[in-house]
Design a protein around this motif. Structure first.
Motif, PDB file in Angstrom:
ATOM      1  N   THR A   1       0.955  -1.106   0.102  1.00 25.45           N
ATOM      2  CA  THR A   1      -0.107   0.009  -0.036  1.00 25.45           C
ATOM      3  C   THR A   1       0.929   1.147  -0.100  1.00 25.45           C
ATOM      4  O   THR A   1       1.854   1.559   0.868  1.00 25.45           O
ATOM      5  N   LYS A   2       0.954   2.037  -0.953  1.00 26.75           N
ATOM      6  CA  LYS A   2       1.576   3.151  -0.878  1.00 26.75           C
ATOM      7  C   LYS A   2       0.759   4.327  -0.216  1.00 26.75           C
ATOM      8  O   LYS A   2      -0.443   4.453  -0.649  1.00 26.75           O
ATOM      9  N   ILE A   3       1.387   5.203   0.384  1.00 26.48           N
ATOM     10  CA  ILE A   3       0.723   6.269   1.211  1.00 26.48           C
ATOM     11  C   ILE A   3       1.315   7.886   0.705  1.00 26.48           C
ATOM     12  O   ILE A   3       2.464   7.657   0.833  1.00 26.48           O
ATOM     13  N   ASP A   4       0.297   8.573   0.488  1.00 31.06           N
ATOM     14  CA  ASP A   4       0.822   9.872  -0.011  1.00 31.06           C
ATOM     15  C   ASP A   4      -0.157  10.855   0.708  1.00 31.06           C
ATOM     16  O   ASP A   4      -1.289  10.713   0.522  1.00 31.06           O
ATOM     17  N   GLU A   5       0.381  12.064   1.081  1.00 31.62           N
ATOM     18  CA  GLU A   5      -0.491  13.156   1.425  1.00 31.62           C
ATOM     19  C   GLU A   5      -0.501  14.015   0.359  1.00 31.62           C
ATOM     20  O   GLU A   5       0.272  14.488  -0.085  1.00 31.62           O
ATOM     21  N   ILE A   6      -1.822  14.019   0.065  1.00 35.71           N
ATOM     22  CA  ILE A   6      -2.220  14.620  -1.255  1.00 35.71           C
ATOM     23  C   ILE A   6      -2.884  16.202  -1.163  1.00 35.71           C
ATOM     24  O   ILE A   6      -3.134  16.919  -1.985  1.00 35.71           O
ATOM     25  N   ALA A   7      -3.231  16.292   0.277  1.00 35.19           N
ATOM     26  CA  ALA A   7      -3.950  17.665   0.660  1.00 35.19           C
ATOM     27  C   ALA A   7      -3.545  17.694   2.230  1.00 35.19           C
ATOM     28  O   ALA A   7      -3.282  16.726   2.980  1.00 35.19           O
ATOM     29  N   PRO A   8      -3.679  18.734   2.847  1.00 33.86           N
ATOM     30  CA  PRO A   8      -3.528  18.832   4.212  1.00 33.86           C
ATOM     31  C   PRO A   8      -4.264  17.956   5.186  1.00 33.86           C
ATOM     32  O   PRO A   8      -5.491  17.804   4.862  1.00 33.86           O
ATOM     33  N   ASP A   9      -3.634  16.880   5.550  1.00 37.10           N
ATOM     34  CA  ASP A   9      -4.478  15.722   6.440  1.00 37.10           C
ATOM     35  C   ASP A   9      -5.026  14.867   5.807  1.00 37.10           C
ATOM     36  O   ASP A   9      -5.907  13.967   6.401  1.00 37.10           O
ATOM     37  N   LEU A  10      -4.989  14.768   4.443  1.00 38.56           N
ATOM     38  CA  LEU A  10      -5.655  13.821   3.539  1.00 38.56           C
ATOM     39  C   LEU A  10      -4.582  12.924   2.866  1.00 38.56           C
ATOM     40  O   LEU A  10      -3.698  13.346   1.959  1.00 38.56           O
ATOM     41  N   PHE A  11      -4.668  11.620   3.298  1.00 37.35           N
ATOM     42  CA  PHE A  11      -3.689  10.722   2.841  1.00 37.35           C
ATOM     43  C   PHE A  11      -4.442   9.556   1.891  1.00 37.35           C
ATOM     44  O   PHE A  11      -5.460   9.302   1.935  1.00 37.35           O
ATOM     45  N   ARG A  12      -3.668   9.484   0.801  1.00 33.08           N
ATOM     46  CA  ARG A  12      -3.975   8.661  -0.291  1.00 33.08           C
ATOM     47  C   ARG A  12      -3.531   7.075   0.086  1.00 33.08           C
ATOM     48  O   ARG A  12      -2.200   7.356  -0.023  1.00 33.08           O
ATOM     49  N   LEU A  13      -4.055   6.062   0.355  1.00 30.42           N
ATOM     50  CA  LEU A  13      -3.571   4.874   0.327  1.00 30.42           C
ATOM     51  C   LEU A  13      -3.986   4.000  -0.816  1.00 30.42           C
ATOM     52  O   LEU A  13      -5.333   3.695  -1.039  1.00 30.42           O
ATOM     53  N   SER A  14      -2.926   3.708  -1.660  1.00 32.75           N
ATOM     54  CA  SER A  14      -3.188   2.883  -2.832  1.00 32.75           C
ATOM     55  C   SER A  14      -2.721   1.554  -2.938  1.00 32.75           C
ATOM     56  O   SER A  14      -1.582   1.287  -2.454  1.00 32.75           O
ATOM     57  N   ILE A  15      -3.523   0.799  -3.478  1.00 28.69           N
ATOM     58  CA  ILE A  15      -3.158  -0.668  -3.735  1.00 28.69           C
ATOM     59  C   ILE A  15      -3.244  -0.741  -5.272  1.00 28.69           C
ATOM     60  O   ILE A  15      -4.332  -0.685  -5.770  1.00 28.69           O
ATOM     61  N   TYR A  16      -1.958  -1.298  -5.959  1.00 24.75           N
ATOM     62  CA  TYR A  16      -2.045  -1.559  -7.193  1.00 24.75           C
ATOM     63  C   TYR A  16      -2.331  -2.952  -7.495  1.00 24.75           C
ATOM     64  O   TYR A  16      -1.617  -3.710  -6.998  1.00 24.75           O
ATOM     65  N   VAL A  17      -3.232  -3.197  -8.527  1.00 29.19           N
ATOM     66  CA  VAL A  17      -3.398  -4.551  -9.018  1.00 29.19           C
ATOM     67  C   VAL A  17      -3.085  -4.698 -10.494  1.00 29.19           C
ATOM     68  O   VAL A  17      -3.720  -4.469 -11.180  1.00 29.19           O
ATOM     69  N   PRO A  18      -1.857  -5.413 -10.664  1.00 32.07           N
ATOM     70  CA  PRO A  18      -1.375  -5.338 -12.157  1.00 32.07           C
ATOM     71  C   PRO A  18      -2.176  -6.252 -13.336  1.00 32.07           C
ATOM     72  O   PRO A  18      -2.281  -5.785 -14.175  1.00 32.07           O
ATOM     73  N   PRO A  19      -2.835  -7.181 -12.718  1.00 34.14           N
ATOM     74  CA  PRO A  19      -3.702  -7.965 -13.751  1.00 34.14           C
ATOM     75  C   PRO A  19      -4.495  -7.038 -14.309  1.00 34.14           C
ATOM     76  O   PRO A  19      -5.265  -7.152 -15.416  1.00 34.14           O
ATOM     77  N   LEU A  20      -5.128  -6.141 -13.261  1.00 37.86           N
ATOM     78  CA  LEU A  20      -6.243  -5.285 -14.106  1.00 37.86           C
ATOM     79  C   LEU A  20      -5.670  -3.745 -14.539  1.00 37.86           C
ATOM     80  O   LEU A  20      -6.361  -2.816 -14.930  1.00 37.86           O
ATOM     81  N   ASP A  21      -4.306  -3.463 -14.226  1.00 38.60           N
ATOM     82  CA  ASP A  21      -3.605  -2.312 -14.475  1.00 38.60           C
ATOM     83  C   ASP A  21      -4.266  -1.277 -13.829  1.00 38.60           C
ATOM     84  O   ASP A  21      -4.465  -0.248 -14.548  1.00 38.60           O
ATOM     85  N   MET A  22      -4.591  -1.429 -12.344  1.00 42.75           N
ATOM     86  CA  MET A  22      -5.678  -0.507 -12.035  1.00 42.75           C
ATOM     87  C   MET A  22      -5.299  -0.223 -10.463  1.00 42.75           C
ATOM     88  O   MET A  22      -5.053  -1.234 -10.094  1.00 42.75           O
ATOM     89  N   GLN A  23      -5.234   0.916  -9.726  1.00 44.31           N
ATOM     90  CA  GLN A  23      -5.010   1.293  -8.631  1.00 44.31           C
ATOM     91  C   GLN A  23      -6.547   1.096  -7.840  1.00 44.31           C
ATOM     92  O   GLN A  23      -7.540   1.582  -8.594  1.00 44.31           O
ATOM     93  N   PHE A  24      -6.530   0.743  -6.475  1.00 43.12           N
ATOM     94  CA  PHE A  24      -7.650   0.984  -5.791  1.00 43.12           C
ATOM     95  C   PHE A  24      -7.270   2.030  -4.755  1.00 43.12           C
ATOM     96  O   PHE A  24      -6.319   1.684  -3.747  1.00 43.12           O
ATOM     97  N   ASN A  25      -7.867   3.252  -4.607  1.00 48.98           N
ATOM     98  CA  ASN A  25      -7.528   4.566  -3.679  1.00 48.98           C
ATOM     99  C   ASN A  25      -8.504   4.314  -2.631  1.00 48.98           C
ATOM    100  O   ASN A  25      -9.637   4.522  -2.832  1.00 48.98           O
TER     101      ASN A  25
END
Length: 239
Positions: free
Chosen positions: A2-26
């Motif tokens: 799970t990748k964690i990025d702060e994209i705005a103050p106090d707002l964190f994006r938790l992203s899991i990438y699924v290669p067979p779908l070539d898609m992130q679930f955020n």
């Protein structure tokens, strides 16, 4: 992972990438007096998401778990979160509460209309109904009024293991994704109705500055313009 990025103050994006779908679930965690998680995630992703949330807050302190519409990648892990966080409440549109959630969840949901305000401390939220945009009668989008962040679910869905946040235009990758979906087994992924353009224009009038996108990069910039243009993309792709 799970990748964690702060994209705005106090707002964190938790992203899991699924290669067979070539898609992130955020999934999006707001760290505040009453922490809020937008997208409960799939059941199978719950352990990884819980571990990611624990790097930012004690998961037991979650107070609000929200989503756009009743679909597995948005609500599959809901009851897991409600068991971990005894004070947490589900938060959704009023239609979602009445037609699905109160039967599914182990605790009743807070069903919101656009007139209702949810305050988590520093931040204020309204739930704007958007039936069938992106999916389902119960669909809605959550808007945080302080930072002008729109949690827009599958709107602006695009593929790839992409950057957490971009200022690049999302219209082209969104149009490409819609075209690909319409040609495959998921044809009809998003309907275009006589209400679509009006709903998206109403959301544009909120003048959001950040779009928290479920599948793909989140966006910072003139989000109102993108929402206005999105109506035409949906019409071209699905009408």
């Amino acid at each position: 992972m799970t990748k964690i990025d702060e994209i705005a103050p106090d707002l964190f994006r938790l992203s899991i990438y699924v290669p067979p779908l070539d898609m992130q679930f955020n999934h999006f965690l707001v760290r505040d007096d009453e922490p809020l998680l937008f997208h409960a995630g799939l059941k199978g992703m719950f352990p990884a998401l819980k571990e990611a949330v624990a790097q930012l807050i004690d998961p037991a302190t979650l107070r609000h778990i929200a989503w756009s519409h009743f679909e597995s990648d948005e609500v599959g892990g809901l009851n897991g979160w409600l068991e971990v966080a005894p004070q947490a409440q589900p938060v959704c549109t009023l239609v979602g509460k009445l037609v699905s959630v109160d039967d599914f969840a182990i605790r009743p949901a807070l069903g919101m209309t656009a007139d209702d305000v949810l305050t988590t401390g520093k931040y204020r939220y309204r739930f704007y109904p958007s039936p069938h945009i992106p999916h389902g009668w119960d669909a809605g989008v959550l808007f945080e009024e302080t930072t002008k962040t729109l949690f827009c679910s599958d709107l602006f869905h695009h593929f790839g293991d992409v950057a957490a946040l971009t200022e690049n235009d999302l219209i082209e990758p969104t149009e490409q994704a819609m075209h690909a979906l319409q040609q495959g087994p998921l044809a009809g992924y998003m309907p275009y109705t006589r209400q679509t353009e009006g709903v998206l224009h109403q959301l544009a009038e909120l003048k959001p500055e950040t779009l928290a996108v479920m599948h793909g990069s989140s966006y910072r910039g003139d989000a109102g313009r993108l929402l206005t243009e999105l109506a035409g993309v949906i019409k071209t792709s699905f009408s």
